[in-house]
Design a protein around this motif. Sequence first.
Motif, mmCIF file in Angstrom:
data_model
loop_
_atom_site.group_PDB
_atom_site.id
_atom_site.type_symbol
_atom_site.label_atom_id
_atom_site.label_comp_id
_atom_site.label_asym_id
_atom_site.label_seq_id
_atom_site.Cartn_x
_atom_site.Cartn_y
_atom_site.Cartn_z
ATOM 1 N N TYR A 99 0.823 -1.204 0.000
ATOM 2 C CA TYR A 99 0.000 0.000 0.000
ATOM 3 C C TYR A 99 0.865 1.266 0.000
ATOM 4 O O TYR A 99 0.625 2.197 -0.766
ATOM 5 C CB TYR A 99 -0.945 0.011 1.211
ATOM 6 C CG TYR A 99 -1.642 1.335 1.383
ATOM 7 C CD1 TYR A 99 -2.675 1.711 0.521
ATOM 8 C CD2 TYR A 99 -1.255 2.230 2.371
ATOM 9 C CE1 TYR A 99 -3.301 2.939 0.655
ATOM 10 C CE2 TYR A 99 -1.879 3.454 2.510
ATOM 11 C CZ TYR A 99 -2.896 3.807 1.651
ATOM 12 O OH TYR A 99 -3.512 5.020 1.777
ATOM 13 N N SER A 100 1.872 1.271 0.854
ATOM 14 C CA SER A 100 2.752 2.434 0.955
ATOM 15 C C SER A 100 3.445 2.719 -0.377
ATOM 16 O O SER A 100 3.513 3.879 -0.814
ATOM 17 C CB SER A 100 3.791 2.192 2.049
ATOM 18 O OG SER A 100 4.681 3.271 2.127
ATOM 19 N N ASN A 101 3.933 1.685 -1.041
ATOM 20 C CA ASN A 101 4.597 1.869 -2.335
ATOM 21 C C ASN A 101 3.633 2.345 -3.409
ATOM 22 O O ASN A 101 3.976 3.194 -4.229
ATOM 23 C CB ASN A 101 5.314 0.589 -2.756
ATOM 24 C CG ASN A 101 6.583 0.344 -1.959
ATOM 25 O OD1 ASN A 101 7.116 1.249 -1.329
ATOM 26 N ND2 ASN A 101 7.055 -0.878 -1.977
ATOM 27 N N ILE A 102 2.436 1.802 -3.408
ATOM 28 C CA ILE A 102 1.425 2.245 -4.371
ATOM 29 C C ILE A 102 1.113 3.725 -4.156
ATOM 30 O O ILE A 102 1.098 4.521 -5.094
ATOM 31 C CB ILE A 102 0.133 1.397 -4.252
ATOM 32 C CG1 ILE A 102 0.382 -0.035 -4.723
ATOM 33 C CG2 ILE A 102 -1.020 2.042 -5.028
ATOM 34 C CD1 ILE A 102 -0.729 -1.009 -4.362
ATOM 35 N N LYS A 103 0.884 4.084 -2.914
ATOM 36 C CA LYS A 103 0.521 5.467 -2.581
ATOM 37 C C LYS A 103 1.610 6.451 -3.014
ATOM 38 O O LYS A 103 1.321 7.530 -3.517
ATOM 39 C CB LYS A 103 0.276 5.565 -1.077
ATOM 40 C CG LYS A 103 -0.312 6.860 -0.618
ATOM 41 C CD LYS A 103 -0.625 6.793 0.861
ATOM 42 C CE LYS A 103 -0.964 8.165 1.376
ATOM 43 N NZ LYS A 103 -1.145 8.188 2.814
ATOM 44 N N LYS A 104 2.877 6.064 -2.833
ATOM 45 C CA LYS A 104 3.989 6.956 -3.162
ATOM 46 C C LYS A 104 4.286 7.018 -4.652
ATOM 47 O O LYS A 104 4.598 8.078 -5.181
ATOM 48 C CB LYS A 104 5.264 6.498 -2.452
ATOM 49 C CG LYS A 104 5.272 6.709 -0.968
ATOM 50 C CD LYS A 104 6.590 6.193 -0.407
ATOM 51 C CE LYS A 104 6.483 5.907 1.063
ATOM 52 N NZ LYS A 104 7.665 5.207 1.572
#
Length: 177
Positions: A99-104
């Motif tokens: 999720y964190s990588n997608i968001k960034k």
Amino acid sequence: REKRYDNEEKLMQYTEIIQKKACQIQDLTLLLLNKESTSLSAPKEHPLDGRVMFEQFLCELTTALEDGHFDTEVDKLGLTDFETTLSTQDMARIFDNLYSNIKKYADNQQKIKVKVALSDHQLILTQTNTVKSAHLASNDSHGLGLKSIEQIVSRYHGQIQWGIAQKVYKIEIKLPI
């Protein structure tokens, strides 16, 4: 002082979230220092309902992404009933890092695709997204999320492959069940 929680259950849920996040911060700090974490989970002795666990993680991921204005496509047709000794804490860390990588780094004008399937006694989790053009040229990633995922996958003797081709990021995680 005014109470923020109108019942004990909500307070306990909040406390659990805080504890989980504290463990994640500790693990990432130790990862930065190249030291072994003491809080890293070991596989569970008693099997859990794997299908229910992964459907829950997929639902949480999809909801968070849609709240962040990402369009998602989830394929769980290959997810059948199975029991697993995979730690829910470890799987939560994997999904949190995805999720964190997608968001960034993901382009929110393109679909985020997530697929979960079972094959040859392995759970296969695949996630793809188009990368924002601004991030293709820059090197602003420290790779902590991927290192964390690699560490978890390694403990289970699984496999991980990831890369970017034609602006599309793809990660595939295989874990024995």
